[in-house]
Scaffold this motif. Structure first.
Motif, short mmCIF file in Angstrom:
data_model
loop_
_atom_site.label_atom_id
_atom_site.label_comp_id
_atom_site.label_asym_id
_atom_site.label_seq_id
_atom_site.Cartn_x
_atom_site.Cartn_y
_atom_site.Cartn_z
N PRO A 144 15.53 12.59 -7.55
CA PRO A 144 15.11 11.48 -8.41
C PRO A 144 16.35 10.81 -9.00
CG PRO A 144 14.80 13.56 -9.54
CD PRO A 144 15.27 13.89 -8.15
N ARG A 145 16.20 9.59 -9.40
CA ARG A 145 17.30 8.90 -10.08
C ARG A 145 17.43 9.50 -11.47
NH1 ARG A 145 19.07 6.13 -6.24
NH2 ARG A 145 17.83 4.64 -5.09
N ALA A 146 18.60 10.05 -11.76
CA ALA A 146 18.81 10.72 -13.04
C ALA A 146 20.29 10.75 -13.36
CB ALA A 146 18.27 12.15 -12.98
N SER A 147 20.58 11.11 -14.57
CA SER A 147 21.96 11.25 -15.04
C SER A 147 22.66 12.38 -14.30
CB SER A 147 21.93 11.54 -16.55
OG SER A 147 23.17 12.02 -16.97
N ARG A 148 23.97 12.25 -14.14
CA ARG A 148 24.76 13.32 -13.51
C ARG A 148 24.76 14.60 -14.32
NH1 ARG A 148 30.57 11.44 -11.99
NH2 ARG A 148 30.59 13.64 -11.48
N SER A 149 24.35 14.52 -15.59
CA SER A 149 24.33 15.73 -16.43
C SER A 149 23.01 16.49 -16.30
CB SER A 149 24.58 15.35 -17.89
OG SER A 149 23.53 14.52 -18.34
N LEU A 150 22.13 16.03 -15.40
CA LEU A 150 20.84 16.68 -15.20
C LEU A 150 20.75 17.27 -13.80
CD1 LEU A 150 18.45 14.08 -16.84
CD2 LEU A 150 19.26 16.24 -17.83
N ALA A 151 20.05 18.39 -13.70
CA ALA A 151 19.79 19.02 -12.41
C ALA A 151 18.32 18.79 -12.04
CB ALA A 151 20.07 20.52 -12.48
N HIS A 152 18.08 18.56 -10.77
CA HIS A 152 16.72 18.45 -10.25
C HIS A 152 16.28 19.87 -9.91
CE1 HIS A 152 13.85 17.15 -6.85
NE2 HIS A 152 13.23 17.02 -8.01
N VAL A 153 15.27 20.38 -10.63
CA VAL A 153 14.80 21.75 -10.45
C VAL A 153 13.41 21.70 -9.83
CG1 VAL A 153 14.26 23.92 -11.61
CG2 VAL A 153 16.17 22.51 -12.42
N VAL A 154 13.25 22.40 -8.70
CA VAL A 154 11.97 22.46 -8.01
C VAL A 154 11.56 23.92 -7.93
CG1 VAL A 154 10.71 21.90 -5.89
CG2 VAL A 154 12.61 20.45 -6.62
N ARG A 155 10.35 24.20 -8.42
CA ARG A 155 9.84 25.57 -8.37
C ARG A 155 8.58 25.61 -7.51
NH1 ARG A 155 11.84 25.07 -13.67
NH2 ARG A 155 13.46 26.59 -14.11
N MET A 156 8.51 26.64 -6.67
CA MET A 156 7.33 26.86 -5.83
C MET A 156 6.93 28.31 -5.99
SD MET A 156 8.37 24.67 -2.46
CE MET A 156 10.09 25.17 -2.45
N ARG A 157 5.64 28.53 -6.25
CA ARG A 157 5.16 29.89 -6.50
C ARG A 157 4.02 30.25 -5.56
NH1 ARG A 157 3.75 30.24 -12.66
NH2 ARG A 157 1.81 30.02 -11.55
N GLU A 158 3.96 31.49 -5.24
CA GLU A 158 2.89 32.02 -4.39
C GLU A 158 1.52 31.70 -4.98
OE1 GLU A 158 2.87 36.24 -2.59
OE2 GLU A 158 1.85 36.40 -4.53
N GLU A 159 1.37 31.81 -6.30
CA GLU A 159 0.08 31.65 -6.96
C GLU A 159 -0.57 30.30 -6.68
OE1 GLU A 159 2.85 32.44 -9.26
OE2 GLU A 159 2.55 34.48 -8.55
N ASP A 160 0.23 29.27 -6.44
CA ASP A 160 -0.36 27.95 -6.18
C ASP A 160 -0.04 27.44 -4.77
OD1 ASP A 160 2.28 27.30 -6.59
OD2 ASP A 160 1.93 26.11 -8.38
N GLY A 161 0.08 28.39 -3.84
CA GLY A 161 0.27 28.02 -2.44
C GLY A 161 1.60 27.38 -2.12
N PHE A 162 2.62 27.65 -2.93
CA PHE A 162 3.98 27.14 -2.73
C PHE A 162 4.04 25.62 -2.81
CE2 PHE A 162 3.84 31.28 -0.58
CZ PHE A 162 4.77 31.94 -1.35
#
Length: 154
Positions: free
Chosen positions: A31-49
Motif C-alpha cells: 500500500p502507499r505509506a510512509s517509509r517509517s511504516l511496515a506492511h504487515v500481513v497475517r494469515m491464520r489457520e482458523e480463518d482459512g489463511f
C-alpha cells in the motif's frame, strides 16, 4: 518493508489444510505509506489463511535495519523465546544497494506452557526493499537475495 506471518497448528501440516497453507502467498502489493511504516500481513489457520493486513511502525518489526555508505543492512532478530528450531549459527546480514530487495524466511515451533495443547507454528517472511522502487508488484518478482532460515520443526 513487508512482514508476512502464517500461523498454523499441526492440523495444517497435511491434507487439504496443508494445500491451502501452501497456496498462501508470501508477497503482496504494497500500500502507499510512509517509509517509517511496515506492511504487515497475517494469515491464520482458523480463518482459512485469508490475508489480513495492517500498517505498523517499523520499530515493532523484529528486523535490524541500518543504513550506511549507500547500503541498507538487513538482519531479522530471533529472540531466545523462539528457540525452536535451534539456530546455532545464523547466516550473516544482507547489505542491499538501492533498487535491490531481499526475501528472508524464518520458522518457529511453540508448545503450550504446560504441554496441554498441541504444537503451533509460525512462518515469517520479510520482504525488504531498499528504494527507490516501484511498489505495485515489487514483492511478486524474483528477489535479489533469498535467505531461508527454516529449520526442522517436526
Amino acid at each position: 518493508m513487508q512482514w508476512v506471518r502464517i500461523s498454523l497448528t499441526k492440523e495444517s501440516r497435511g491434507g487439504e489444510s496443508a494445500a491451502r497453507r501452501n497456496a498462501a502467498p508470501i508477497g503482496f502489493p504494497l500500500p502507499r505509506a510512509s517509509r517509517s511504516l511496515a506492511h504487515v500481513v497475517r494469515m491464520r489457520e482458523e480463518d482459512g489463511f485469508q490475508p489480513h493486513d495492517t500498517l505498523e511502525d517499523l520499530g515493532k518489526v523484529d528486523v535490524q535495519l541500518c543504513e550506511a555508505e549507500g547500503r541498507l543492512r538487513v538482519f531479522p532478530r530471533v529472540q531466545p523465546l523462539f528457540a525452536l528450531p535451534p539456530r546455532r549459527r545464523r547466516l550473516p546480514a544482507v547489505r542491499l544497494v538501492p533498487g535491490q530487495w531481499v526475501r528472508w524466511q524464518l520458522n518457529y515451533r511453540f508448545s503450550s506452557a504446560l504441554g496441554i495443547w498441541d504444537w503451533s507454528y509460525w512462518l515469517d517472511t520479510f520482504n525488504i526493499a531498499y528504494g527507490p522502487v516501484t511498489t505495485d508488484l515489487l514483492f511478486f518478482g524474483t528477489p535479489d537475495f533469498v535467505i531461508d532460515e527454516q529449520g526442522p520443526v517436526r
